[in-house]
Design an enzyme around this catalytic site. Structure first.
Site, PDB file in Angstrom:
ATOM      1  N   TYR A  99      37.624  28.806  32.580  1.00 55.40           N
ATOM      2  CA  TYR A  99      36.398  29.161  33.290  1.00 55.40           C
ATOM      3  C   TYR A  99      36.678  29.874  34.612  1.00 55.40           C
ATOM      4  O   TYR A  99      35.755  30.160  35.363  1.00 55.40           O
ATOM      5  CB  TYR A  99      35.559  27.909  33.553  1.00 55.40           C
ATOM      6  CG  TYR A  99      34.694  27.505  32.387  1.00 55.40           C
ATOM      7  CD1 TYR A  99      35.269  27.044  31.215  1.00 55.40           C
ATOM      8  CD2 TYR A  99      33.317  27.583  32.463  1.00 55.40           C
ATOM      9  CE1 TYR A  99      34.489  26.666  30.145  1.00 55.40           C
ATOM     10  CE2 TYR A  99      32.531  27.210  31.394  1.00 55.40           C
ATOM     11  CZ  TYR A  99      33.116  26.752  30.244  1.00 55.40           C
ATOM     12  OH  TYR A  99      32.340  26.378  29.187  1.00 55.40           O
TER      13      TYR A  99
ATOM     14  N   LYS B  18      46.014  20.014  24.904  1.00 54.73           N
ATOM     15  CA  LYS B  18      46.728  20.848  23.937  1.00 54.73           C
ATOM     16  C   LYS B  18      48.068  21.224  24.583  1.00 54.73           C
ATOM     17  O   LYS B  18      48.478  22.396  24.589  1.00 54.73           O
ATOM     18  CB  LYS B  18      45.864  22.079  23.621  1.00 54.73           C
ATOM     19  CG  LYS B  18      46.264  22.824  22.373  1.00 54.73           C
ATOM     20  CD  LYS B  18      45.843  22.156  21.096  1.00 54.73           C
ATOM     21  CE  LYS B  18      46.495  22.836  19.916  1.00 54.73           C
ATOM     22  NZ  LYS B  18      46.240  22.204  18.633  1.00 54.73           N
TER      23      LYS B  18
ATOM     24  N   ASP C  26      42.685  18.479  18.834  1.00 50.29           N
ATOM     25  CA  ASP C  26      42.192  18.645  17.460  1.00 50.29           C
ATOM     26  C   ASP C  26      42.157  17.297  16.738  1.00 50.29           C
ATOM     27  O   ASP C  26      41.158  16.932  16.095  1.00 50.29           O
ATOM     28  CB  ASP C  26      42.990  19.700  16.685  1.00 50.29           C
ATOM     29  CG  ASP C  26      44.468  19.751  17.035  1.00 50.29           C
ATOM     30  OD1 ASP C  26      44.881  19.079  17.997  1.00 50.29           O
ATOM     31  OD2 ASP C  26      45.224  20.457  16.357  1.00 50.29           O
TER      32      ASP C  26
ATOM     33  N   ASP D   3      33.486  21.066  27.875  1.00 55.05           N
ATOM     34  CA  ASP D   3      32.251  21.725  27.473  1.00 55.05           C
ATOM     35  C   ASP D   3      32.012  21.525  25.971  1.00 55.05           C
ATOM     36  O   ASP D   3      30.942  21.083  25.534  1.00 55.05           O
ATOM     37  CB  ASP D   3      32.373  23.221  27.799  1.00 55.05           C
ATOM     38  CG  ASP D   3      31.122  23.996  27.461  1.00 55.05           C
ATOM     39  OD1 ASP D   3      30.028  23.437  27.611  1.00 55.05           O
ATOM     40  OD2 ASP D   3      31.245  25.160  27.039  1.00 55.05           O
TER      41      ASP D   3
END
Ligand code: NAI
Length: 342
Positions: free
Chosen positions: A125, A172, A206, A230
């Site tokens: 962002y 991640k 994931d 988000d």
């Protein structure tokens, strides 16, 4: 009895409808709030202002607290997000999104009770995007040790104050070893140094999402960087009935802006069918924040009254269309008002 000056930004799309309904509920619950209306987003542009007018920012800085409806951001071009701009300019670094099963709203899971903490100021962002050469573009993911430590500390302190038992970080760092690696290192350090009593867990995002949709009950609090927060917020909203029932707060050291997780919902705007509950719930968070930070029992009492009333309304089968009912925005607000007690 003190009256709190609070900035109200109605926003775009369904924003003005849900903001009007929320305002009515707070007034009928005798919440000691005086609203100061300001513009942001398309409604500001229409009045010849910038999308995020300095006068709106100044008002929030002065008053300290705002309730905000959603603001539209054009996709793939146009002006940059008002929401992201507001969070960055005011350094509202902690997004808090409680996700809980609601009475009378049947979903695949029962007893969901999660709190999502999202870092609100950096990550992808940062909005640093470039075209390197024709056909090759890039977006920069920024992580700073200061912001990663700050959000981790904030999350653990929140967990302690609210007597939550466990924080799970979704990441991640197997792929983004440096940026997500830093996020993890900061979370581990805060945990080990100051909060060893809170259970701590890390999951690659994931696999974390799969586990979430299999059994959300295994999670208590989630801590995520900006983009993951988000996406996972909407995923978790889906576990409890959708975006109509998930409130939110954007908190900084000086100001706090309360807003629902949902957007301006252009597909239903102006039809009087939007669910105002997520913004009403955000207003309840705002009243509790005022009660905590300004030691005001009247705010706490109003928050309790409103929460009991909407829980009762839902339990009595009063629902808007997104929850499978037939009520409109105003009639649902009326149903809540009818159940205010005391
Ligand atoms: P959205 O949240 O506006 O809508 C997604 C779906 O949920 C739509 O089908 C909509 O009708 C439904 N929905 C959302 N809120 C609802 C409510 N209160 N009652 C009943 N149904 C509801 O997300 P979308 O379509 O991705 O974004 C629309 C615009 O909102 C975009 O311009 C986006 O940038 C902006 N947005 C603004 C946010 C904010 O101001 N904080 C947050 C998310 C999106």
């Amino acid at each position: 009895m003190p009256v709190h000056q609070v900035v109200l930004i109605a926003g775009d799309g369904i924003g003005p409808e849900v903001a009007a309904a929320t305002r009515r509920v707070l007034e009928k619950a005798d919440a000691p709030i005086q609203w100061e209306e300001h513009r942001a987003g398309l409604s500001a542009l229409e009045k010849g202002m910038t999308v995020l007018p300095e006068s709106t920012l100044d008002a929030i800085i002065q008053r300290g607290v705002a309730l905000k409806g959603p603001c539209t951001t054009p996709v793939g071009g146009g002006f940059t997000s008002v929401n992201v701009g507001l969070r960055k300019r005011l350094n509202l670094y902690a997004a808090v999104r409680p996700v809980r099963s609601m009475p009378g709203v049947p979903t695949r899971f029962e007893g969901v009770d999660l709190v999502i903490i999202r870092e609100n100021t950096e990550g992808l962002y940062s909005g640093v995007e470039n075209e390197l050469t024709q056909g090759v573009v890039m977006s920069m993911k920024v992580a700073t040790e200061a912001a990663c430590s700050r959000i981790a500390h904030w999350a653990f302190r929140y967990a302690t104050q609210r007597k939550r038992r466990k924080i799970t970080v979704f990441h991640k760092a197997n792929i983004m070893k440096i940026t997500d690696g830093l996020f993890l290192r900061c979370a581990r350090r805060e945990h080990q140094r100051d909060y060893p009593n809170i259970e701590y867990e890390e999951l690659i995002i994931d696999a974390g999402c799969m586990k979430m949709v299999q059994n959300p009950g295994q999670f208590d609090m989630l801590l995520l960087e900006n983009l993951y927060g988000d996406v996972v917020s909407d995923l978790c909203a889906g576990l409890v009935g959708g975006l109509g029932v998930v409130p939110g707060a954007n908190i900084g050291d000086q100001q706090a802006v309360f807003e629902a997780v949902h957007g301006s919902a252009p597909d239903i705007a102006g039809k009087g069918v939007a669910n105002p509950l997520a913004l009403i719930m955000s207003a309840v968070m705002m009243l509790n924040h005022l009660a905590d930070t300004r030691d005001d029992n009247a705010c706490r009492a109003a928050a309790g009254k409103i929460k009991a009333a909407y829980d009762q309304a839902l339990a009595d089968g009063c629902k808007t269309r997104d929850l499978g009912g037939e009520m409109g925005t105003e009639s649902f607000a009326d149903a809540v008002i009818d159940r205010l007690k005391g």
